[in-house]
Motif scaffolding. Sequence first.
Motif, PDB file in Angstrom:
ATOM      1  N   SER A  86       0.905  -1.421   0.006  1.00 26.98           N
ATOM      2  CA  SER A  86      -0.132  -0.004  -0.157  1.00 26.98           C
ATOM      3  C   SER A  86       0.840   1.255  -0.015  1.00 26.98           C
ATOM      4  CB  SER A  86      -0.913   0.108   1.233  1.00 26.98           C
ATOM      5  OG  SER A  86      -0.167  -0.031   2.304  1.00 26.98           O
ATOM      6  N   LYS A 144     -11.112  -7.740 -10.425  1.00 28.79           N
ATOM      7  CA  LYS A 144     -10.495  -7.353  -8.944  1.00 28.79           C
ATOM      8  C   LYS A 144      -9.971  -5.752  -8.958  1.00 28.79           C
ATOM      9  CE  LYS A 144      -9.751 -11.935  -7.509  1.00 28.79           C
ATOM     10  NZ  LYS A 144      -8.760 -12.952  -7.164  1.00 28.79           N
ATOM     11  N   CYS A 169      -6.401  -1.930  -0.536  1.00 30.60           N
ATOM     12  CA  CYS A 169      -7.369  -2.853  -1.235  1.00 30.60           C
ATOM     13  C   CYS A 169      -6.250  -3.645  -2.132  1.00 30.60           C
ATOM     14  CB  CYS A 169      -8.453  -2.373  -2.022  1.00 30.60           C
ATOM     15  SG  CYS A 169      -9.184  -3.938  -2.714  1.00 30.60           S
ATOM     16  N   LEU A 170      -5.561  -2.842  -2.629  1.00 30.71           N
ATOM     17  CA  LEU A 170      -4.379  -3.659  -3.763  1.00 30.71           C
ATOM     18  C   LEU A 170      -3.344  -4.111  -2.961  1.00 30.71           C
ATOM     19  CD1 LEU A 170      -4.539  -0.843  -6.797  1.00 30.71           C
ATOM     20  CD2 LEU A 170      -5.622  -3.053  -6.692  1.00 30.71           C
ATOM     21  N   ALA A 185      -8.053   2.501  -1.934  1.00 27.36           N
ATOM     22  CA  ALA A 185      -7.581   1.677  -3.206  1.00 27.36           C
ATOM     23  C   ALA A 185      -6.173   1.172  -2.971  1.00 27.36           C
ATOM     24  CB  ALA A 185      -7.542   2.675  -4.236  1.00 27.36           C
ATOM     25  N   CYS A 207     -11.297  -2.518  -6.719  1.00 29.87           N
ATOM     26  CA  CYS A 207     -10.280  -1.803  -5.747  1.00 29.87           C
ATOM     27  C   CYS A 207     -10.198  -0.349  -5.793  1.00 29.87           C
ATOM     28  CB  CYS A 207      -9.074  -2.593  -5.640  1.00 29.87           C
ATOM     29  SG  CYS A 207      -8.875  -3.984  -4.669  1.00 29.87           S
TER      30      CYS A 207
END
Length: 336
Positions: A215, A261, A288-289, A285, A265
């Motif tokens: 992240s 997916k 999430c990734l 985002a 995200c």
Amino acid sequence: MSWRQFRAQALVAAAGLVVIAAGLVVLGMDIRDTYDTYLARCQGDCADAMSQFTNEYRNLLLFLDAGFILVPGLLGMFWGAPLVARELETGTHRLVWNQSVPRRRWLAVKLLFAGLAGMTATGLVSLLLTWAAGPVDQVANDRFETLVFSARHVAPVAYAAFAVVLGTVIGLLIRRTLPAMALTLLVFIAVQIAMPNLVRPYLMPPITTSKPMTSEAINELRSLGGLSDRPTIGGLTIPDAWVTDTSELLTADGQPLDADKFNKCIGPDASDDSPREGGGRFGAAAQCLGDLDLHVTASYQPNHRYWLFQWLESAIYLTLSTLLAVLGRWRIQHRL
């Protein structure tokens, strides 16, 4: 005779050089004073102060770099294109080529005269611009950035030689001054666009590495996604290196991340610059990734190859100049 025909352009160029030199000297002194001010103001970690320093001059230097890249093209347009085309268009070549000097020697002398003048003028401006922007370039450490690379050190000198010879040969081929001038500038710009995008990244084999996309790493990127739905990223950086190519986001087993997916995200507004829930530029985002255990494969050129790239690119332009000069020599002897 070459000097008599060229002296007006030379005097105009000399006057322009004086003005440009004065402006760059003033700019260089101002940049150094500002650098000393920011350096004295910071305590301990100077990263923020140096970032503010580079941002203060970034746009101005990019504008100067972009303008300077066109200088060799303008020299080819105004010095190279009329060199032979003007003689052919007005018919004075019939008198010139019936004197004791052979036409090939006549062309060689004029090419050398205009080419060396263009290389000298461009080299002086490049030297001054490189000196003026020195502190900013040192802090930014982006020597391979397209505009910076093309406006520094020795490469612009080779650009000038190529532009003058290119203009001369184009004028020799189409035999009209104004069309030759326009075509010279267009061809030069096309070559200058193609070189950094299609040739420069591959002058030496790049180094390939795998970079985890946590992240934190995602929040350092410039963009997520693009015009398509593919899981692409933009703005990946590697310290002291020029990143030439970046793969799509890859899963732990090396397969491209599923587009559904990825889109789930990033959401519709993931590219906005405003921070969102989760902190950082891409907020939730990025989180999430980051939870998907992703990575990318990146190809890069380390900064210590900078001078080698400068000489290699200069050699390419000088080789092209030589080939064009040989073509012009053959053309003027056998086809006119």
